[in-house]
Design a protein around this motif. Structure first.
Motif, PDB file in Angstrom:
ATOM      1  N   GLY A  47       6.499  -1.939 -16.657  1.00 43.02           N
ATOM      2  CA  GLY A  47       8.436  -2.397 -16.310  1.00 43.02           C
ATOM      3  C   GLY A  47       8.299  -3.320 -15.441  1.00 43.02           C
ATOM      4  O   GLY A  47       9.284  -4.278 -15.888  1.00 43.02           O
ATOM      5  N   ASP A  70      14.263   7.059 -17.126  1.00 42.63           N
ATOM      6  CA  ASP A  70      13.209   6.950 -17.610  1.00 42.63           C
ATOM      7  C   ASP A  70      13.338   6.454 -18.452  1.00 42.63           C
ATOM      8  O   ASP A  70      12.411   5.562 -19.483  1.00 42.63           O
ATOM      9  CB  ASP A  70      12.180   8.123 -17.749  1.00 42.63           C
ATOM     10  CG  ASP A  70      11.428   8.633 -16.478  1.00 42.63           C
ATOM     11  OD1 ASP A  70      11.473   8.078 -15.782  1.00 42.63           O
ATOM     12  OD2 ASP A  70      11.021  10.390 -16.443  1.00 42.63           O
ATOM     13  N   GLY A  73      13.551   2.796 -17.770  1.00 40.49           N
ATOM     14  CA  GLY A  73      12.669   2.093 -17.920  1.00 40.49           C
ATOM     15  C   GLY A  73      11.045   1.986 -19.271  1.00 40.49           C
ATOM     16  O   GLY A  73      10.896   0.493 -19.668  1.00 40.49           O
ATOM     17  N   ILE A  74      11.076   3.108 -20.101  1.00 37.29           N
ATOM     18  CA  ILE A  74      10.912   2.786 -21.193  1.00 37.29           C
ATOM     19  C   ILE A  74      11.054   1.774 -21.838  1.00 37.29           C
ATOM     20  O   ILE A  74      10.367   0.808 -22.674  1.00 37.29           O
ATOM     21  CB  ILE A  74      10.436   4.566 -22.013  1.00 37.29           C
ATOM     22  CG1 ILE A  74      10.078   4.728 -20.798  1.00 37.29           C
ATOM     23  CG2 ILE A  74       9.906   4.006 -23.430  1.00 37.29           C
ATOM     24  CD1 ILE A  74       9.982   7.051 -21.575  1.00 37.29           C
ATOM     25  N   GLY A 120       5.912   2.277 -22.767  1.00 32.11           N
ATOM     26  CA  GLY A 120       6.381   3.603 -22.848  1.00 32.11           C
ATOM     27  C   GLY A 120       6.149   4.192 -23.930  1.00 32.11           C
ATOM     28  O   GLY A 120       5.890   3.716 -25.114  1.00 32.11           O
ATOM     29  N   THR A 121       5.980   5.903 -23.761  1.00 31.82           N
ATOM     30  CA  THR A 121       5.866   6.876 -25.363  1.00 31.82           C
ATOM     31  C   THR A 121       6.974   7.320 -24.381  1.00 31.82           C
ATOM     32  O   THR A 121       8.636   7.398 -25.320  1.00 31.82           O
ATOM     33  CB  THR A 121       4.590   7.364 -25.059  1.00 31.82           C
ATOM     34  OG1 THR A 121       4.614   8.162 -23.631  1.00 31.82           O
ATOM     35  CG2 THR A 121       4.128   6.239 -25.276  1.00 31.82           C
ATOM     36  N   THR A 122       7.446   8.782 -23.441  1.00 31.16           N
ATOM     37  CA  THR A 122       8.057   9.431 -23.185  1.00 31.16           C
ATOM     38  C   THR A 122       8.168   9.358 -22.342  1.00 31.16           C
ATOM     39  O   THR A 122       7.272   9.114 -21.141  1.00 31.16           O
ATOM     40  CB  THR A 122       7.695  10.575 -23.932  1.00 31.16           C
ATOM     41  OG1 THR A 122       6.306  11.409 -23.375  1.00 31.16           O
ATOM     42  CG2 THR A 122       7.862  11.109 -25.548  1.00 31.16           C
ATOM     43  N   HIS A 125       6.251  10.874 -17.031  1.00 30.02           N
ATOM     44  CA  HIS A 125       5.218   9.748 -16.345  1.00 30.02           C
ATOM     45  C   HIS A 125       5.193   8.012 -16.367  1.00 30.02           C
ATOM     46  O   HIS A 125       6.363   7.507 -16.826  1.00 30.02           O
ATOM     47  CB  HIS A 125       3.736  10.129 -17.393  1.00 30.02           C
ATOM     48  CG  HIS A 125       4.331   9.430 -18.983  1.00 30.02           C
ATOM     49  ND1 HIS A 125       4.116  10.383 -19.439  1.00 30.02           N
ATOM     50  CD2 HIS A 125       4.099   8.359 -19.497  1.00 30.02           C
ATOM     51  CE1 HIS A 125       4.007  10.669 -20.803  1.00 30.02           C
ATOM     52  NE2 HIS A 125       4.246   9.476 -20.905  1.00 30.02           N
ATOM     53  N   THR A 127       3.458   3.895 -16.678  1.00 31.15           N
ATOM     54  CA  THR A 127       2.508   3.036 -18.373  1.00 31.15           C
ATOM     55  C   THR A 127       0.874   3.968 -17.714  1.00 31.15           C
ATOM     56  O   THR A 127      -0.119   3.786 -19.048  1.00 31.15           O
ATOM     57  CB  THR A 127       2.421   1.635 -18.462  1.00 31.15           C
ATOM     58  OG1 THR A 127       2.769   1.686 -17.548  1.00 31.15           O
ATOM     59  CG2 THR A 127       3.715   1.881 -19.302  1.00 31.15           C
ATOM     60  N   VAL A 130      -0.293   6.649 -19.956  1.00 27.51           N
ATOM     61  CA  VAL A 130      -0.415   6.436 -21.330  1.00 27.51           C
ATOM     62  C   VAL A 130      -1.491   5.854 -21.504  1.00 27.51           C
ATOM     63  O   VAL A 130      -2.367   6.036 -22.503  1.00 27.51           O
ATOM     64  CB  VAL A 130       1.636   5.426 -21.767  1.00 27.51           C
ATOM     65  CG1 VAL A 130       1.442   4.713 -23.082  1.00 27.51           C
ATOM     66  CG2 VAL A 130       2.391   5.603 -21.282  1.00 27.51           C
ATOM     67  N   ALA A 186      12.863   8.041 -11.534  1.00 27.02           N
ATOM     68  CA  ALA A 186      12.348   7.583 -12.393  1.00 27.02           C
ATOM     69  C   ALA A 186      11.812   6.227 -12.138  1.00 27.02           C
ATOM     70  O   ALA A 186      12.116   5.588 -10.860  1.00 27.02           O
ATOM     71  CB  ALA A 186      13.539   6.957 -13.554  1.00 27.02           C
ATOM     72  N   GLY A 187      10.858   4.912 -12.666  1.00 28.01           N
ATOM     73  CA  GLY A 187      11.278   3.732 -12.111  1.00 28.01           C
ATOM     74  C   GLY A 187       9.894   3.531 -10.353  1.00 28.01           C
ATOM     75  O   GLY A 187      10.710   2.106  -9.651  1.00 28.01           O
ATOM     76  N   SER A 189       6.383   4.525  -8.402  1.00 27.71           N
ATOM     77  CA  SER A 189       4.778   4.831  -7.983  1.00 27.71           C
ATOM     78  C   SER A 189       3.907   4.344  -7.507  1.00 27.71           C
ATOM     79  O   SER A 189       4.578   2.533  -7.127  1.00 27.71           O
ATOM     80  CB  SER A 189       4.687   5.387  -9.438  1.00 27.71           C
ATOM     81  OG  SER A 189       4.393   4.317 -10.180  1.00 27.71           O
TER      82      SER A 189
HETATM   83  P1  UTP Z   1       5.651   1.501 -15.367  1.00 29.35           P
HETATM   84  O1  UTP Z   1       4.300   1.698 -16.106  1.00 29.35           O
HETATM   85  O2  UTP Z   1       6.285  -0.087 -15.243  1.00 29.35           O
HETATM   86  O3  UTP Z   1       5.792   2.250 -13.965  1.00 29.35           O
HETATM   87  O4  UTP Z   1       6.924   2.203 -15.894  1.00 29.35           O
HETATM   88  P2  UTP Z   1       5.893   1.986 -12.280  1.00 29.35           P
HETATM   89  O5  UTP Z   1       4.732   2.409 -11.463  1.00 29.35           O
HETATM   90  O6  UTP Z   1       7.667   2.137 -11.715  1.00 29.35           O
HETATM   91  O7  UTP Z   1       6.009   0.540 -12.089  1.00 29.35           O
HETATM   92  P3  UTP Z   1       5.074  -0.617 -11.753  1.00 29.35           P
HETATM   93  O8  UTP Z   1       3.587   0.481 -12.867  1.00 29.35           O
HETATM   94  O9  UTP Z   1       4.672  -0.896 -10.491  1.00 29.35           O
HETATM   95  O10 UTP Z   1       4.795  -1.564 -12.501  1.00 29.35           O
HETATM   96  C1  UTP Z   1       8.348   2.090 -15.666  1.00 29.35           C
HETATM   97  C2  UTP Z   1       9.278   3.071 -15.619  1.00 29.35           C
HETATM   98  O11 UTP Z   1       9.777   3.263 -17.122  1.00 29.35           O
HETATM   99  C3  UTP Z   1       9.569   4.896 -17.104  1.00 29.35           C
HETATM  100  C4  UTP Z   1       8.781   5.430 -15.425  1.00 29.35           C
HETATM  101  O12 UTP Z   1      10.364   6.016 -15.060  1.00 29.35           O
HETATM  102  C5  UTP Z   1       8.769   4.652 -14.930  1.00 29.35           C
HETATM  103  O13 UTP Z   1       9.090   4.391 -13.608  1.00 29.35           O
HETATM  104  N1  UTP Z   1       8.578   5.463 -18.177  1.00 29.35           N
HETATM  105  C6  UTP Z   1       7.366   4.289 -18.490  1.00 29.35           C
HETATM  106  C7  UTP Z   1       8.797   6.781 -18.981  1.00 29.35           C
HETATM  107  O14 UTP Z   1       9.459   7.676 -18.269  1.00 29.35           O
HETATM  108  N2  UTP Z   1       7.112   7.175 -19.731  1.00 29.35           N
HETATM  109  C8  UTP Z   1       6.690   6.231 -19.823  1.00 29.35           C
HETATM  110  O15 UTP Z   1       5.490   6.194 -21.138  1.00 29.35           O
HETATM  111  C9  UTP Z   1       6.460   4.486 -19.106  1.00 29.35           C
END
Ligand code: UTP
Length: 234
Positions: A47, A70, A73-74, A120-122, A125, A127, A130, A186-187, A189
């Protein structure tokens, strides 16, 4: 068919890579090279800035409803996936134009297209998780995590100058670094989503962490050549 699966951290597109157009063009060239050497390719796009910005905007109104944040974010991951898919399609690739909403749909698209791009999916978690599940579903030998750091480190090298860089590590070592398999917020990791790391360990799926800002490293990882980064096996 031999399959390559990679997750492209959202920060690669939005906004950290310098000269993003050149990066996207170079990605198209690398993807064509990988596909013409006989691989099917699945890309899962993160994202990046729109995810962070959207989550930050909504947070004061919806508080700590992590599932709701989330979902924002998805939506951002799917926007970024659409940008990558359309760029690849315009460059003449056989890429599925609708963005799959889950792993099974992505697996179906992968039967008729050389390239599948998804986000993303649900909730619950990121990507990374995923892409790791998709790599397992498509029988890929590993999942490539293209991100904005060069390696997995024992701790954050920005705050700890003594952090140790891993070139090879086991799944257990990775889990020690990323912590328990929980979706805490969310957002945001670390280098790899701990939930994805846990899925990879349980599936015995190798991971390759590579700095996706460096297209040569990403190309080598996607082609199965030796690359500078971290290999996680065993
Ligand atoms: P990212 O996959 O970009 O995660 O999804 P991230 O680790 O926060 O960001 P990067 O890798 O540093 O760019 C962004 C947000 O979207 C939601 C989560 O909140 C995630 O943090 N998300 C994404 C989901 O809930 N489910 C998914 O399958 C994908």
């Amino acid at each position: 068919m031999r399959t390559r699966v990679a997750t492209l951290g959202g920060s690669l597109l939005r906004p950290e890579v310098e000269n993003r157009h050149a990066w996207l063009e170079a990605l198209c060239t690398v993807v064509e090279e990988v596909v013409s050497s006989g691989f099917r390719l699945a890309l899962v796009v993160g994202g990046g800035a729109p995810a962070r910005e959207g989550i930050e905007l909504a947070k004061p109104m919806i508080g700590n409803d992590v599932d709701a944040l989330d979902r924002i974010g998805i939506a951002a991951t799917r926007l970024n996936a659409t940008i990558v898919a359309e760029a690849l399609r315009f460059a003449g690739n056989n890429v599925s134009t609708s963005i799959p909403i889950n792993i099974e749909e992505a697996a179906e698209h992968a039967q008729n297209h050389s390239i599948v791009v998804m986000g993303g999916t649900t909730p619950g978690h990121t990507t990374d998780a995923v892409a790791i599940r998709l790599a397992k579903r498509l029988g890929a030998e590993r999942c490539i995590i293209a991100t904005n750091v060069g390696h997995v480190f024992s701790s954050d090298p920005r705050s700890n100058p003594d952090a140790v860089k891993f070139e090879h590590m086991t799944h257990d070592q990775l889990l020690e670094v990323v912590g328990p398999a929980e979706h805490r917020n969310a957002g945001g990791s670390g280098v790899i989503d701990p939930i994805g790391a846990d899925v990879a360990r349980n599936a015995g799926l190798n991971l390759a962490v590579v700095d996706g800002r460096d297209m040569e490293r990403l190309r080598a990882a996607l082609k199965g050549e030796s690359f500078e980064g971290t290999n996680i096996e065993g």
